[in-house]
Design an enzyme around this catalytic site. Structure first.
Site, PDB file in Angstrom:
ATOM      1  N   HIS A  23       0.883  -1.178   0.000  1.00  0.00           N
ATOM      2  CA  HIS A  23       0.000   0.000   0.000  1.00  0.00           C
ATOM      3  C   HIS A  23       0.912   1.217   0.000  1.00  0.00           C
ATOM      4  O   HIS A  23       1.635   1.432   0.976  1.00  0.00           O
ATOM      5  CB  HIS A  23      -0.900  -0.007   1.231  1.00  0.00           C
ATOM      6  CG  HIS A  23      -1.712  -1.273   1.346  1.00  0.00           C
ATOM      7  ND1 HIS A  23      -2.980  -1.377   0.834  1.00  0.00           N
ATOM      8  CD2 HIS A  23      -1.410  -2.488   1.870  1.00  0.00           C
ATOM      9  CE1 HIS A  23      -3.440  -2.604   1.063  1.00  0.00           C
ATOM     10  NE2 HIS A  23      -2.503  -3.299   1.685  1.00  0.00           N
ATOM     11  N   GLU A 204      -7.083 -12.504   6.009  1.00  0.00           N
ATOM     12  CA  GLU A 204      -6.068 -11.878   6.879  1.00  0.00           C
ATOM     13  C   GLU A 204      -6.665 -11.924   8.292  1.00  0.00           C
ATOM     14  O   GLU A 204      -6.235 -12.706   9.117  1.00  0.00           O
ATOM     15  CB  GLU A 204      -5.802 -10.424   6.443  1.00  0.00           C
ATOM     16  CG  GLU A 204      -4.796  -9.686   7.325  1.00  0.00           C
ATOM     17  CD  GLU A 204      -4.671  -8.186   6.984  1.00  0.00           C
ATOM     18  OE1 GLU A 204      -5.558  -7.634   6.306  1.00  0.00           O
ATOM     19  OE2 GLU A 204      -3.672  -7.560   7.426  1.00  0.00           O
TER      20      GLU A 204
HETATM   21  N1  HPA Z   1      -5.090  -4.925   5.380  1.00  0.00           N
HETATM   22  C1  HPA Z   1      -6.223  -4.408   4.897  1.00  0.00           C
HETATM   23  N2  HPA Z   1      -6.294  -3.191   4.405  1.00  0.00           N
HETATM   24  C2  HPA Z   1      -5.203  -2.448   4.383  1.00  0.00           C
HETATM   25  C3  HPA Z   1      -4.010  -2.918   4.874  1.00  0.00           C
HETATM   26  C4  HPA Z   1      -3.942  -4.219   5.403  1.00  0.00           C
HETATM   27  O1  HPA Z   1      -2.894  -4.716   5.871  1.00  0.00           O
HETATM   28  N3  HPA Z   1      -3.109  -1.932   4.704  1.00  0.00           N
HETATM   29  C5  HPA Z   1      -3.733  -0.909   4.126  1.00  0.00           C
HETATM   30  N4  HPA Z   1      -5.016  -1.203   3.928  1.00  0.00           N
HETATM   31 ZN    ZN Z   2      -2.511  -5.139   2.520  1.00  0.00          ZN
END
Ligand code: HPA
Ligand code: ZN
Length: 335
Positions: A23, A204
């Site tokens: 990102h 995640e």
């Molecule tokens: N996960 C989800 N969204 C995000 C992340 C992440 O690690 N970093 C920036 N946006």
């Molecule tokens: Zn990410």
């Protein structure tokens, strides 16, 4: 290179790496945050760079996202985005990164009154400059915020029509829990109809079912993170059969407590299951390191050999949005 660097670290540094999960807003180091705050007359709720860094102690993904969205509040102009990306590219070059896919969050800027031109043109100019200055190739991933209205994502995608030809993929990020990917099927289908592939964060913090949903309803060609797939044996079989690349981010997962420590990270299990694993840094300014730090940390935690790292780096190059000529050249350097 420092004199105290081990032979393995030097070797990992020189390995031509491809970063598929980054990102660009998450590369904003506190020093640049202060400089841009000054430039744009933004007041930060911190007295010093040290105070910003001290705040980077996260409980989970939402607690990180609060600071991530606050930090990007200093980004206003095309020049800000250019400077942000060039600062990242300079560090990437030191890390031996040969190819980068920059995700960015247009909606997070639009809601602050920053028009699409600023991130698009600033980042594109930086990508061109990185190619000529450092020989780093790059791709652009336009990401949508899954905790906002899917109709807004579609509208923003249509408003980005002048840049569709330079969007290499669409993505899906932000708070995952209770925000399943299927709600975004329309915008991903629209992108696909224009020949733009999709990737999505899934598994995640969210359950394995979100990974399957991202594959089935968004037709993604890669899964960002995906580490929770191991909770579903059928899903693992699908990911293995289709060799869907997982863009795993080891240090990120530790910082956001997806795993208690790196040694307990499911990375070895993912590889043993025959999955297509790549290593990435996610938000390096917030998670304690860039690509090289992630590679070195994995070496220290798992004792992986040079062949292991070559294997995962080849996975990344194979899965990258890049010209075939460039892919062949990088694979040759990895052979
Ligand atoms: N996960 C989800 N969204 C995000 C992340 C992440 O690690 N970093 C920036 N946006
Ligand atoms: Zn990410």
């Amino acid at each position: 290179m420092t004199t105290s660097e081990t032979a393995m670290t030097t070797w990992l540094r020189e390995l031509p790496k491809a970063e598929l999960h980054l990102h660009i807003e998450g590369t904003l180091e506190p020093e640049l945050m202060f400089a841009l705050a000054d430039r744009n007359d933004v007041t930060l709720p911190y007295d010093s760079v040290e105070a910003v860094r001290a705040a980077y102690d996260f409980e989970d993904l939402p607690s990180f996202l609060n600071l991530y969205y606050q930090g990007m509040g200093v980004l206003h102009t095309q020049a800000d985005f250019f400077d942000l990306a060039m600062a990242y590219f300079a560090r990437a070059r030191e890390d031996g990164v040969a190819h980068v896919e920059l995700s960015f969050d247009p909606q997070a800027h639009l809601v602050r009154g920053v028009p699409l031109e600023a991130p698009f043109e600033g980042l594109l100019a930086a990508c061109r400059e990185a190619e000529s200055r450092y020989g780093i190739s790059s791709a652009l991933i336009m990401s949508f915020l899954r905790d906002r209205d899917p109709a807004e994502a579609l509208e923003v995608f249509e408003r980005a029509a002048p840049w569709h030809s330079v969007v290499d993929a669409v993505g899906l990020d932000s708070a995952e829990r209770d925000h399943p990917p299927g709600r975004f099927a329309k915008v991903f289908a629209r992108a696909r109809a224009l020949g733009i592939p999709g990737v999505a964060h899934a598994g995640e913090e969210g359950p394995a079912t979100y990974i399957r949903e991202a594959l089935e309803t968004l037709d993604v060609c890669r899964v960002d993170h995906g580490v929770r797939c191991l909770e579903d044996a059928d899903l693992v079989a699908t990911l293995r059969e289709r060799q869907i690349p997982l863009t795993v981010c080891p240090l990120s997962n530790v910082k956001l407590k997806v795993t208690p420590t790196l040694t307990e990270h499911p990375l070895p299990a993912l590889r043993e299951a025959g999955l297509n694993v790549t290593l990435n840094s996610d938000d390096p300014a917030y998670f304690g390191g860039g690509m090289l730090d992630n590679y070195v940390a994995c070496h220290d935690a798992f004792g992986w050999t040079r062949d292991d790292f070559i294997d995962m780096t080849c996975n990344a190059v194979q899965a990258a949005f890049m010209a075939e000529e460039r892919r062949e050249a990088l694979l040759e350097r990895l052979a």
